[in-house]
Design an enzyme around this catalytic site. Structure first.
Site, PDB file in Angstrom:
ATOM      1  N   ASP A  50       0.897  -1.256  -0.100  1.00  0.00           N
ATOM      2  CA  ASP A  50      -0.340   0.005   0.032  1.00  0.00           C
ATOM      3  C   ASP A  50       1.081   1.291  -0.087  1.00  0.00           C
ATOM      4  O   ASP A  50       0.574   2.047  -0.755  1.00  0.00           O
ATOM      5  CB  ASP A  50      -0.907   0.057   1.134  1.00  0.00           C
ATOM      6  CG  ASP A  50      -2.037  -0.548   1.227  1.00  0.00           C
ATOM      7  OD1 ASP A  50      -2.449  -1.218  -0.025  1.00  0.00           O
ATOM      8  OD2 ASP A  50      -2.638  -1.167   2.397  1.00  0.00           O
TER       9      ASP A  50
HETATM   10  O1  CEZ Z   1      -2.534  -2.346   5.301  1.00  0.00           O
HETATM   11  C1  CEZ Z   1      -2.021  -3.784   4.608  1.00  0.00           C
HETATM   12  C2  CEZ Z   1      -3.009  -3.979   3.706  1.00  0.00           C
HETATM   13  O2  CEZ Z   1      -4.416  -4.039   4.331  1.00  0.00           O
HETATM   14  O3  CEZ Z   1      -0.845  -3.641   4.142  1.00  0.00           O
HETATM   15  C3  CEZ Z   1      -0.465  -4.507   3.201  1.00  0.00           C
HETATM   16  C4  CEZ Z   1      -1.511  -4.776   2.096  1.00  0.00           C
HETATM   17  O4  CEZ Z   1      -1.189  -5.617   1.268  1.00  0.00           O
HETATM   18  C5  CEZ Z   1      -2.971  -4.996   2.623  1.00  0.00           C
HETATM   19  O5  CEZ Z   1      -3.792  -5.014   1.844  1.00  0.00           O
HETATM   20  C6  CEZ Z   1       0.830  -4.218   2.629  1.00  0.00           C
HETATM   21  O6  CEZ Z   1       0.991  -2.997   2.318  1.00  0.00           O
HETATM   22  O7  CEZ Z   1      -1.454   1.941   4.476  1.00  0.00           O
HETATM   23  C7  CEZ Z   1      -0.640   1.674   5.333  1.00  0.00           C
HETATM   24  O8  CEZ Z   1       0.462   2.327   5.399  1.00  0.00           O
HETATM   25  C8  CEZ Z   1      -0.941   0.603   6.380  1.00  0.00           C
HETATM   26  O9  CEZ Z   1       0.230  -0.276   6.706  1.00  0.00           O
HETATM   27  C9  CEZ Z   1      -1.520  -0.610   5.693  1.00  0.00           C
HETATM   28  O10 CEZ Z   1      -0.889  -0.825   4.476  1.00  0.00           O
HETATM   29  C10 CEZ Z   1      -1.781  -1.777   6.395  1.00  0.00           C
HETATM   30  C11 CEZ Z   1      -2.425  -1.990   7.652  1.00  0.00           C
HETATM   31  O11 CEZ Z   1      -1.339  -1.652   8.625  1.00  0.00           O
HETATM   32  C12 CEZ Z   1      -2.991  -3.322   8.146  1.00  0.00           C
HETATM   33  O12 CEZ Z   1      -3.995  -3.073   8.500  1.00  0.00           O
END
Ligand code: CEZ
Length: 828
Positions: free
Chosen positions: A480
Site C-alpha cells: 500500500d
Molecule cells: O494494510 C495492509 C493492507 O491491508 O498492508 C499490506 C496490504 O497488502 C494490505 O492489503 C501491505 O501494504 O496504509 C498503510 O500504510 C498500512 O500499513 C496498511 O498498508 C496496512 C495496515 O497496517 C494493515 O491493517
C-alpha cells in the site's frame, strides 16, 4: 518484576491447547487477545486496556479516549496510556484501606498470582491479591453489540472480610456537542448519552440512528455509583481515586462532562465465601434497546445461553485440519488459533464495510478451507463490482451504504491478480467448477459468466504493462504505501509483474481444465513473456529488483544502500517460475544472508531511514516497522508458500515455525505476544535496531492467516485437492519421524498417519535414493498418491510412508534461532 532469564514459565497452555495463560502483567505488557461477533470486535490487553468497535454500520467506539479521537482503521502497536479505555475493578479493604485493581491497571498493585487466560470464546483473569481471589470473564453473544462481564470474588484469607468492589468502566470523551451520564434505576445501571458530532446537514440524516448511548448495567443493585469521570478520579489519580477513598460513591451526574460508569458494592465475605456479579456494557440507541439487552442477557441463564451460542458460532470456524505432531506449540496454533483467525477474517471481513479487494479475496481464500460457500459468495460479489474495463475497484462494498474509505481512495494496480489465486485454492478445495459458469451482472457492463469476467480481468492485467512488458505500479501494488514509484504513470513493479505471470499461469491451468485451449495458450504465453521481461530488466545478478521508478531508476538492487533487497519479488519469482535453478539457489542465499532474523524474514533490508521520493510513503515508516523492513508476516507467508512450491520443505518449515511466538521465554518476552494469532508484523531492522526486533504489532488483521493455513493443509501435510480427488504430497520437516492428521475434505474424513521410513527399509528393492511417498488407503497401497474420486461421507484411513531423512538432518529452527534469541533477550 519478572526477569526474562527467570526460568519460571511466563506462559502455559491447557492440555488440549484450547487455552493460553499468561502469568504476569508486566513480562509482556502489551500481550492481547481478541473476541469478535457479527457486530463488534474487542481487543483486550492483559492489563485491562481495551480497544472495542461496533458496527453501525461503520466501525464506531463506545468507550473513548479522554480527548477527541480521530477515526481510523485498526492500527499496529497501539499505544496505551493511563486514561486509555479499559475495564477495571477496584477492590478496597474496608478495614485496612488497602486497595488494588483487577486485572492490573490502574492501581498496578502486584498480585500474589496473576493469570490472563485466553480461550477461543472468552477472555478471563484470575487474580490473587490480599487474600481475595478475583475472577473476571468477558464473553460476547453472537449477534449483539454487548460485552458480557462476570466477576467472582472469593475470600481465601481465612478470616471474615469487609470489602468494597467498584467496577470502573471509563466512557471517555463521547462528543463535543452533547454528552452526559446518569444512574438509571429504571434500567438498572449507568447510561451515558451523547450526540455524534457533525456539521453538515446531510450527516444528521446519516447519524440519527446511531447508538450514541453507552451503558453499564448490573444484575445486582449496587450500594452507590458515580458517573462523572473527574469526580471519580479527583486529585488522587486513577491509581488512587478520591471517590474510592470515601465511604460511598457520590452519585454524581455528568452534565456535559466526561462520563464514566462506576458502581460500588459493599460486600461482606465469610472465609471461603464467594460472590458473583454480572454486568453488561455496550452501545445502544435508546432505552428500549437497553432494556431488551438487559432482558436477553443479564442473568445467569442469559450468560450461559450466550456462551453456548457463541461456542456454536466458533464451531463453524473449526477448520479442516487437526494435527498431532512432535511440535506441541504448532499443534495448538494449527488446531485452535489459526483457523479461528481465518474464520474471523472470512466471516466478518475484519469488520469493515469496504474491505480492500486484495484482502477480501485472500481472506476468502482462507475461507475456502473453513466454509467454502461464504468464499463462493464473496467471489461473486467481487465480480459484481468489476469495472467495464475488466479491472477491479480498490475495495469491495459489502452493503448499499458502504463507501470506499482510507486506502481504498488510492488507486492500486494488483487487485485482479488475486482472482485466479483465489480460484486456484477454492477450486482445488471444493471441485466446484460450476462456479465458473455462474452468471454475474455488474454495473455498466451487463451480465456474463465468472469465466468471462476473469478472462477480462486477466486481459486488463496483461494490458496494464509498459513497453518493456512490465506491470505498471500506479500508486501502489500489494504494498500500500509504495505510492510514489509510479504515480506519474511510468513506474513499474517487479513484484506485480511476477504476480501477474503467476496469476496468468494459474488461470491458464484453469482454462485448460475447462478445455478452453485458445485462452490457455494465450495466458500461458503472456506469462512466459512477463517472466522473460522480468529476467531481462530486473535480475540483479543475485536476486530480483523490486521495480523501476517513474524516472527509470531500478531499485531493490545491490547499489542501493537502503531497500537493497525485497522479499516479495524473490518469492513470486519462485512461484511464477521466472527463477531458473541457478537463480533459485542464488536468491535463496541472498534472502538468508540479508533478510533472515530469529523472528522470520524481513520484507526488505536495510530498512529505509529517510524519505525516497521515488519510492514513497513506505520509506517514511519507522525503520523495522510495518512495510519498512519488518518481518511482515503476510510477505513471509508468501515466501513460505513459494518455498513449499519449489520443494524447499525444511527451509519453509523453519520460517513457518518462526512465525509462532515461543515456546521459550526469551522469545515470548521479546515478541510480547501470546501465540493466539499471527500478527501482521514483528519488528524487523534486525541489523539496525536489534533490541527492538521481534516486537509484535499485536494487530491480528492480516492476510497471513489464510496463507499459513493453506501452507499447513496443502504443503506441510500435503493433503491437497485436485480435480475430483485428494493428492497426498507431504513436505514434513525432515527431523519429524511421524505425525497424525485428521483432514476434512469435501464431506469425507481422512485420518492420516505419517511415518518416516528408516534408512535400510526397502533399500534393496527400491534403491537408496528412493524419495517417493507410499500411500496406503485402508491397508491398500496406491499406485499414485491420489485418491480420486473422493466419496462424500466416507472415513478414509491413510498410512503415508515418507522417504527416509538424510542422516545429517537436524532441526534447523531450533539450532539457528536459539542462539540469536538468547543474544536478543531483554530483561523486563
Ligand atoms: O494494510 C495492509 C493492507 O491491508 O498492508 C499490506 C496490504 O497488502 C494490505 O492489503 C501491505 O501494504 O496504509 C498503510 O500504510 C498500512 O500499513 C496498511 O498498508 C496496512 C495496515 O497496517 C494493515 O491493517
Amino acid at each position: 518484576m519478572i526477569n526474562a532469564t527467570d526460568n519460571a514459565a511466563v506462559l502455559t497452555s491447557s492440555e488440549d491447547g484450547a487455552r493460553c495463560e499468561l502469568a504476569s502483567p508486566t513480562a509482556m505488557p502489551a500481550a492481547s487477545a481478541f473476541l469478535w461477533n457479527r457486530r463488534m470486535l474487542v481487543q483486550v490487553n492483559c492489563r485491562g486496556f481495551v480497544v472495542a468497535r461496533h458496527m453501525q454500520p461503520e466501525p464506531a467506539a463506545y468507550a473513548h479516549a479522554p480527548n477527541l479521537e480521530a477515526k481510523t482503521f485498526m492500527q499496529p502497536e497501539q499505544p496505551f496510556y493511563a486514561h486509555h479505555p479499559g475495564r477495571f475493578l477496584y477492590v478496597k479493604d474496608e478495614d485496612t484501606g488497602e486497595l488494588f485493581s483487577a486485572p492490573y491497571e490502574p492501581v498496578r498493585a502486584s498480585a500474589e498470582q496473576f493469570c490472563f487466560s485466553v480461550g477461543s470464546g472468552d477472555i478471563s483473569w484470575r487474580i490473587h491479591n490480599a487474600g481475595l481471589e478475583v475472577c473476571l470473564t468477558l464473553r460476547l453473544p453472537v449477534d449483539d453489540s454487548v460485552e458480557l462481564w462476570e466477576c467472582t470474588l472469593r475470600n481465601y484469607s481465612g478470616r471474615p472480610r469487609r470489602i468494597s468492589v467498584y467496577p470502573y468502566f471509563p466512557v471517555g470523551y463521547m462528543s463535543w456537542m452533547n454528552q452526559s451520564g446518569e444512574y438509571r434505576a429504571d434500567l438498572g445501571g449507568i447510561v451515558c448519552s451523547s450526540i455524534t458530532p457533525y456539521q453538515k446537514v446531510d450527516d444528521y440524516f446519516k447519524n440519527r440512528h446511531f447508538k450514541d448511548k453507552t451503558f453499564l448495567l448490573h444484575e445486582t443493585t449496587p450500594d452507590a455509583w458515580e458517573s462523572v469521570q473527574s469526580t471519580f478520579e479527583g486529585e488522587g489519580g486513577l491509581h488512587n481515586p478520591d471517590a474510592v477513598r470515601q465511604p460511598l460513591l457520590g452519585g454524581g451526574e455528568a452534565r456535559y462532562q466526561v462520563p464514566a460508569a462506576a458502581l460500588q458494592y459493599r460486600v461482606k465475605l465469610a472465609p471461603d465465601e464467594k460472590r458473583t456479579l454480572r454486568f453488561i456494557f455496550g452501545p445502544a440507541r435508546d432505552d428500549k434497546e437497553i432494556l431488551a439487552l438487559r432482558k436477553r442477557y443479564l442473568s445467569i441463564t442469559g450468560f450461559a445461553a450466550a456462551a453456548a451460542q457463541y461456542q456454536g458460532y466458533l464451531a463453524q470456524g473449526r477448520g479442516c485440519l487437526q494435527i498431532e505432531t512432535p511440535d506441541r506449540e504448532l499443534d495448538q496454533f494449527a488446531n485452535h488459533w489459526l483457523p479461528r483467525q481465518v474464520f474471523y477474517h472470512g466471516d466478518v471481513n475484519r469488520l469493515t464495510t469496504d474491505p480492500q479487494t486484495r484482502n477480501y479475496l485472500q481472506d476468502q481464500l482462507g475461507m475456502a478451507y473453513i466454509r467454502p460457500k461464504t468464499a463462493r459468495a464473496a467471489l461473486l460479489r467481487t465480480l459484481s463490482q468489476q469495472k467495464p474495463d475488466g479491472s477491479l475497484p480498490d475495495g469491495i462494498l459489502l452493503s448499499a451504504e458502504a463507501e470506499l474509505k482510507y486506502i481504498n481512495q488510492v488507486p492500486h494496480t494488483d487487485h485482479c491478480v488475486w482472482l485466479p489465486i483465489f480460484l486456484h485454492a477454492y477450486l482445488n478445495e471444493t471441485g466446484d467448477y460450476a462456479l465458473l459458469d455462474e452468471r454475474v451482472g455488474a454495473d455498466g457492463n451487463g451480465e456474463c459468466s465468472v469465466f468471462e469476467r476473469v478472462n477480462s480481468a486477466m486481459d486488463w492485467l496483461a494490458g496494464a504493462r509498459d513497453q518493456r512488458g512490465l506491470s505498471y505500479i500506479g500508486q501502489g501494488d500489494w504494498c500500500d504505501p509504495m505510492n510514489m514509484v509510479g504515480y506519474r504513470g511510468r513506474g513499474v513493479s517487479g513484484w506485480l509483474s511476477l504476480a501477474t505471470a503467476y496469476a496468468l499461469q494459474l488461470w491458464a491451468h484453469i482454462c485448460a481444465q475447462q478445455k478452453q485451449v485458445a485462452a490457455e495458450e494465450k495466458y500461458a504465453r503472456i506469462a512466459t513473456e512477463i517472466n522473460s521481461a522480468v529476467n531481462r530488466h530486473l535480475w540483479d545478478g543475485e536476486w530480483f529488483a523490486r521495480g523501476i521508478t517513474d524516472e527509470g531508476r531500478i531499485f531493490g538492487i545491490r547499489e542501493d544502500r537502503e531497500g537493497r533487497i525485497f522479499l516479495n519479488p524473490q518469492s513470486w519469482a519462485l512461484l511464477s517460475g521466472a527463477a531458473d535453478v541457478t537463480q533459485h539457489e542464488s536468491l535463496l542465499s541472498a534472502v538468508e544472508q540479508q533478510l533472515a532474523t530469529p523472528y522470520g524474514p524481513m520484507m526488505l533490508a536495510p530498512a529505509y531511514t529517510a524519505m525516497r521520493e521515488d519510492v514513497g510513503r513506505v520509506t517514511q515508516k519507522h525503520p523495522g516497522s510495518a512495510e519498512n523492513g519488518s518481518v511482515y508476516n503476510h510477505a513471509a507467508a508468501f515466501y513460505i508458500y513459494s518455498l513449499y512450491a519449489v520443494g524447499e520443505s525444511d527451509r519453509a518449515w523453519h520460517l513457518l515455525r518462526q512465525m509462532i511466538p515461543g515456546p521459550d521465554r526469551a522469545d515470548l518476552v521479546q515478541r510480547g505476544q501470546l501465540p493466539v494469532f499471527a500478527p501482521n508484523y514483528y519488528r524487523g531492522a534486525w541489523h539496525q535496531y536489534p533490541e527492538h526486533a521481534g516486537r509484535s504489532s499485536q494487530l491480528f488483521n492480516t492476510g497471513t492467516a489464510a496463507w499459513i493455513y493453506r501452507c499447513l493443509v496443502e504443503a506441510l501435510f500435503g493433503l491437497k485437492g485436485e480435480g475430483q480427488g485428494l493428492r497426498i504430497a507431504p513436505q514434513l520437516p525432515s527431523h519429524w519421524r511421524q505425525a497424525r492428521v485428521e483432514r476434512r475434505f469435501r464431506d469425507a474424513l481422512f485420518e492420516v498417519q505419517f511415518e518416516r521410513r528408516q534408512i535400510g527399509e526397502g533399500e534393496r528393492s527400491e534403491g537408496k535414493n528412493d524419495k517417493s511417498v507410499r500411500v496406503y488407503v485402508d491397508g491398500e497401497h496406491l499406485a499414485e498418491p491420489l485418491i480420486s474420486p473422493v466419496q462424500a461421507g466416507r472415513h478414509y484411513r491413510l498410512r503415508v510412508l515418507l522417504p527416509p531423512a538424510a542422516a545429517h538432518t537436524t532441526n534447523p529452527a531450533k539450532n539457528s534461532t536459539t542462539k540469536s534469541k538468547q543474544q536478543n533477550a531483554q530483561t523486563v
